[in-house]
Design a protein around this motif. Structure first.
Motif, PDB file in Angstrom:
ATOM      1  N   SER A 179       1.554   7.058   3.755  1.00  0.00           N
ATOM      2  CA  SER A 179       1.791   5.860   4.721  1.00  0.00           C
ATOM      3  C   SER A 179       1.897   4.604   3.584  1.00  0.00           C
ATOM      4  CB  SER A 179       0.524   5.538   5.610  1.00  0.00           C
ATOM      5  OG  SER A 179       0.463   6.609   6.505  1.00  0.00           O
ATOM      6  N   PHE A 180       2.627   3.751   4.059  1.00  0.00           N
ATOM      7  CA  PHE A 180       3.147   2.368   3.208  1.00  0.00           C
ATOM      8  C   PHE A 180       2.738   1.297   4.230  1.00  0.00           C
ATOM      9  CE2 PHE A 180       6.180   5.221   1.626  1.00  0.00           C
ATOM     10  CZ  PHE A 180       6.082   4.931   0.191  1.00  0.00           C
ATOM     11  N   ALA A 181       2.185   0.167   3.348  1.00  0.00           N
ATOM     12  CA  ALA A 181       2.099  -1.353   4.129  1.00  0.00           C
ATOM     13  C   ALA A 181       3.249  -2.229   3.191  1.00  0.00           C
ATOM     14  CB  ALA A 181       0.750  -1.534   4.180  1.00  0.00           C
ATOM     15  N   VAL A 238       0.852  -1.299   0.042  1.00  0.00           N
ATOM     16  CA  VAL A 238      -0.030  -0.091   0.041  1.00  0.00           C
ATOM     17  C   VAL A 238       0.893   1.282  -0.039  1.00  0.00           C
ATOM     18  CG1 VAL A 238      -1.926   1.347   1.100  1.00  0.00           C
ATOM     19  CG2 VAL A 238      -1.759  -1.041   1.141  1.00  0.00           C
ATOM     20  N   THR A 282      -9.513   7.335  -3.123  1.00  0.00           N
ATOM     21  CA  THR A 282     -10.537   6.253  -2.296  1.00  0.00           C
ATOM     22  C   THR A 282     -11.704   6.983  -2.077  1.00  0.00           C
ATOM     23  OG1 THR A 282      -9.476   6.926  -0.284  1.00  0.00           O
ATOM     24  CG2 THR A 282      -8.641   5.003  -1.122  1.00  0.00           C
ATOM     25  N   MET A 291      -4.572   6.289  -3.435  1.00  0.00           N
ATOM     26  CA  MET A 291      -4.114   4.975  -2.734  1.00  0.00           C
ATOM     27  C   MET A 291      -3.337   4.112  -3.982  1.00  0.00           C
ATOM     28  SD  MET A 291      -5.918   1.985  -0.543  1.00  0.00           S
ATOM     29  CE  MET A 291      -7.017   1.538  -1.633  1.00  0.00           C
ATOM     30  N   ASN A 342      -0.195   4.956   0.454  1.00  0.00           N
ATOM     31  CA  ASN A 342      -1.224   6.013   0.467  1.00  0.00           C
ATOM     32  C   ASN A 342      -0.749   7.596   0.753  1.00  0.00           C
ATOM     33  OD1 ASN A 342      -3.413   4.297   0.335  1.00  0.00           O
ATOM     34  ND2 ASN A 342      -3.639   4.132   2.897  1.00  0.00           N
TER      35      ASN A 342
END
Ligand SMILES: *[C@@H]1O[C@H](CO)[C@@H](O)[C@H](O)[C@H]1NC(C)=O
Ligand SMILES: *[C@@H]1O[C@H](CO)[C@@H](O)[C@H](O)[C@H]1NC(C)=O
Length: 279
Positions: free
Chosen positions: A239-241, A97, A195, A177, A99
């Motif tokens: 933000s990352f995942a 992810v 989103t 995103m 964002n």
């Protein structure tokens, strides 16, 4: 059957495209074909080809998958990327992810046909593809004029795919995103969208891994500083995942010092990052 394009034919296509003075696509490269993705449509890499599918699975278009390996991506400085922050994920954990939020800026005080793009994006390390939710002002390959509008884009080699261009309001919050939907056998499936804006979702199946993350100001046909919006734009809640153990995220910046445009990392790292671009 399509025959694969040779690099010689490709060079002719690319120079023909440049000679046509095309409206820009937000990756700073010439292109040969532009495809608007119908609602519910999707992009699928199939062997050498890229298929554009309708929501019901009908193939609407087949593009020959010309990887521009013989024509390396032009360095960003020469492509219209003015100032940006970037981070290359060299860890074994793919970005799952990416964002960020930003606000639609005030319109530039002057309009003379310039194009401004503001987006977050990820690309393969080789830079030969890009997926990106894009805010634009002015004309692009998706349309547009003297107003802010959004679309999500996927560019691969000389092919440009985008969702329909949708006008947005000054002051509106955008939540961009990019997410990894799945991976198998060395190929990766991605989605990108705003989103909080219907009709901006774009999915691509069978793509290369995207490892280079950026937040970017890209512009064309700028003739004076009043062609830019006033002030600055912040990308926040960056933000990352990851699919796997999270690596450390560290943003690097590239500025356009000659024209006084700069990027500052206000908050680094993989969660709730903030990057400000000053016009
Ligand atoms: C599938 O969608 C396409 C594009 O909207 C349409 O032209 C075609 O008729 C549809 N086919 C079926 C079987 O519904
Ligand atoms: C990214 O945004 C989506 C949609 O708002 C949210 O569900 C998800 O938790 C966010 N992920 C990260 C890593 O910020």
């Amino acid at each position: 059957m399509h025959a694969p394009l040779t690099s010689a034919i490709l060079a002719v296509l690319v120079s023909a495209a440049l000679a046509l003075n095309q409206p820009p696509a937000p990756a700073g490269r010439p292109y040969t074909e532009v495809h608007e993705i119908p609602a519910g449509g999707t992009i699928v890499h199939v062997g050498r080809d890229i298929h554009l599918l309708a929501a019901n699975g009908t193939i609407l278009h087949v593009s020959v998958n010309v990887k521009l390996a013989t024509t390396p991506a032009t360095p960003p400085e020469h492509t219209g990327w003015i100032t940006y922050a970037n981070w290359l994920n060299t860890s074994p954990s793919p970005i799952s992810v990416f964002n960020t939020s930003w606000t639609v800026p005030a319109a530039p005080s002057n309009y003379d046909g310039q194009t401004i793009f503001l987006f977050n994006a990820i690309e393969p390390g080789a830079g030969d593809a890009i997926i990106q939710p894009v805010l634009q002002y002015g004309p692009s390959a998706a349309g547009g004029d003297a107003y802010w509008a959004v679309a999500t884009w996927y560019l691969y080699g000389p092919d440009v795919f985008h969702t329909p261009l949708l006008p947005v309001d000054v002051g509106q919050t955008l939540r961009g995103m990019i997410s990894l939907l799945g991976q198998s056998g060395g190929t990766y499936d991605y989605n990108s969208q705003f989103t909080n804006i219907e009709g901006t979702s774009l999915s691509v199946t069978g793509a290369e891994q995207m490892a280079w993350a950026t937040v970017t100001l890209e512009a064309y046909e700028i003739t004076s500083s009043s062609d830019y919006p006033p002030g600055a734009s912040s990308f926040y809640e960056i933000s990352f995942a990851f699919s796997g153990l999270a690596p450390q995220v560290h943003w690097e910046v590239v500025n356009d010092e000659d024209d006084g445009l700069s990027t500052v990392v206000n908050s680094d790292g993989s969660l709730f990052g903030v990057v400000t671009l000053t016009y």
